[in-house]
Design a protein around this motif. Structure first.
Motif, mmCIF file in Angstrom:
data_model
loop_
_atom_site.group_PDB
_atom_site.id
_atom_site.type_symbol
_atom_site.label_atom_id
_atom_site.label_comp_id
_atom_site.label_asym_id
_atom_site.label_seq_id
_atom_site.Cartn_x
_atom_site.Cartn_y
_atom_site.Cartn_z
ATOM 1 N N SER A 236 -8.605 44.407 4.286
ATOM 2 C CA SER A 236 -9.899 44.837 3.770
ATOM 3 C C SER A 236 -9.777 46.191 3.092
ATOM 4 C CB SER A 236 -10.887 44.938 4.935
ATOM 5 O OG SER A 236 -12.057 45.615 4.558
ATOM 6 N N ASP B 201 -7.111 44.309 0.032
ATOM 7 C CA ASP B 201 -7.791 43.060 0.373
ATOM 8 C C ASP B 201 -6.905 41.916 -0.118
ATOM 9 O OD1 ASP B 201 -9.363 40.835 0.651
ATOM 10 O OD2 ASP B 201 -10.989 41.550 -0.605
ATOM 11 N N THR C 158 -8.786 37.608 1.520
ATOM 12 C CA THR C 158 -10.093 36.976 1.345
ATOM 13 C C THR C 158 -10.034 35.988 0.170
ATOM 14 O OG1 THR C 158 -10.925 38.748 -0.081
ATOM 15 C CG2 THR C 158 -11.371 38.941 2.293
ATOM 16 N N GLY C 159 -10.971 35.025 0.184
ATOM 17 C CA GLY C 159 -11.071 34.064 -0.905
ATOM 18 C C GLY C 159 -10.047 32.951 -0.863
ATOM 19 N N ASP D 242 -10.175 30.615 8.083
ATOM 20 C CA ASP D 242 -11.268 30.409 9.035
ATOM 21 C C ASP D 242 -11.546 31.644 9.878
ATOM 22 O OD1 ASP D 242 -11.795 27.621 8.427
ATOM 23 O OD2 ASP D 242 -9.794 27.263 9.242
ATOM 24 N N TYR E 222 -9.884 36.058 10.298
ATOM 25 C CA TYR E 222 -8.908 37.055 9.869
ATOM 26 C C TYR E 222 -8.156 37.548 11.088
ATOM 27 C CZ TYR E 222 -11.332 36.793 5.470
ATOM 28 O OH TYR E 222 -11.882 36.321 4.314
ATOM 29 N N ALA F 86 -17.421 44.971 11.781
ATOM 30 C CA ALA F 86 -18.429 44.910 10.711
ATOM 31 C C ALA F 86 -18.082 45.839 9.554
ATOM 32 C CB ALA F 86 -19.814 45.242 11.264
ATOM 33 N N LYS G 124 -16.229 44.451 6.515
ATOM 34 C CA LYS G 124 -17.009 43.674 5.539
ATOM 35 C C LYS G 124 -16.318 42.356 5.164
ATOM 36 C CE LYS G 124 -19.566 47.513 3.584
ATOM 37 N NZ LYS G 124 -19.166 48.735 4.183
ATOM 38 N N LEU G 125 -15.860 41.635 6.189
ATOM 39 C CA LEU G 125 -15.228 40.342 5.988
ATOM 40 C C LEU G 125 -16.218 39.230 6.307
ATOM 41 C CD1 LEU G 125 -11.779 41.256 7.540
ATOM 42 C CD2 LEU G 125 -12.271 40.855 5.112
ATOM 43 N N ASP G 126 -15.977 38.061 5.769
ATOM 44 C CA ASP G 126 -16.920 36.951 5.894
ATOM 45 C C ASP G 126 -16.635 36.004 7.054
ATOM 46 O OD1 ASP G 126 -14.564 36.081 4.715
ATOM 47 O OD2 ASP G 126 -15.555 34.703 3.338
ATOM 48 N N LYS G 127 -15.643 36.309 7.879
ATOM 49 C CA LYS G 127 -15.270 35.461 9.013
ATOM 50 C C LYS G 127 -14.929 36.357 10.211
ATOM 51 C CE LYS G 127 -15.416 31.678 6.537
ATOM 52 N NZ LYS G 127 -14.390 31.104 5.761
#
Length: 194
Positions: free
Chosen positions: A81, A88, A91-92, A96, A98, A118, A121-124
């Motif tokens: 990140s 980073d 990501t992408g 499922d 990190y 938090a 700022k990762l989506d998983k």
């Protein structure tokens, strides 16, 4: 077709497999020009785009044939990140969760006890997939129970030690009481096993 697919077809629904790790610490084979100067001097190196393409292809194959989640065992928070780390890389790619590794060398710069999940700022969800087994003799000077409490407070989804029977410390004898105490203190987590 000749390696990943047959393994996934054979073990893709096996309850003994918790998750798949596409590649362990790939940052050491990424070209220094893409990696902040941190590639291995003894291994072949590849452009970041090549390694990302490889990871994406394997992730897609695993998702096609297996039910378990998949990730990459990143060598440090540094590479997962730009918020909390520096790069980073992963990501992408359809991961499922990190997974980064945390050893004492990284603690002054990339410490999950001072960087809540938090903030990355990762989506998983994020886990520490490898962690130093002897936290009392590290710069932390903390028990594993205290580390677990801090990681829980900071929103991490778990961590694994490297290794359970390390040459310098037997985790079964040394850290099991800390894990048992954490499990007892947190019945809401519904932790199975010992």
């Amino acid at each position: 077709d000749n390696a990943v697919k047959p393994i996934m077809e054979g073990l893709g629904d096996n309850p003994g497999v918790m998750a798949w790790d596409v590649i362990n610490e790939p940052e050491w084979i990424i070209a220094a020009s893409d990696n902040g100067g941190h590639s291995s001097n003894t291994l072949n190196s590849y452009p970041l785009s090549t390694v990302r393409s490889y990871v994406k292809d394997v992730v897609d194959c695993i998702h096609q044939y297996a039910k378990q989640p998949v990730s990459v065992g990143s060598a440090s928070m540094k590479w997962i990140s730009t918020s909390g780390g520096q790069f980073d890389f992963w990501t992408g790619l359809g991961l499922d969760f990190y997974d980064f590794h945390w050893y004492d060398w990284a603690t002054p710069w990339f410490n999950p006890l001072t960087t809540p999940a938090a903030n990355l700022k990762l989506d998983k969800p994020v886990i520490i997939g490898e962690m130093m087994p002897d936290t009392m003799n590290s710069s932390l000077k903390m028990s594993h129970k205290d580390v677990l409490e801090g990681l829980l407070k900071d929103g991490y989804s778990g961590y694994l030690l490297w290794a359970w029977t390390d040459g310098s410390i037997n985790c079964r004898d040394k850290t099991s009481p800390d894990f048992a105490a954490f499990k007892t203190a947190h019945p809401e987590l519904n932790i199975d096993g010992t």
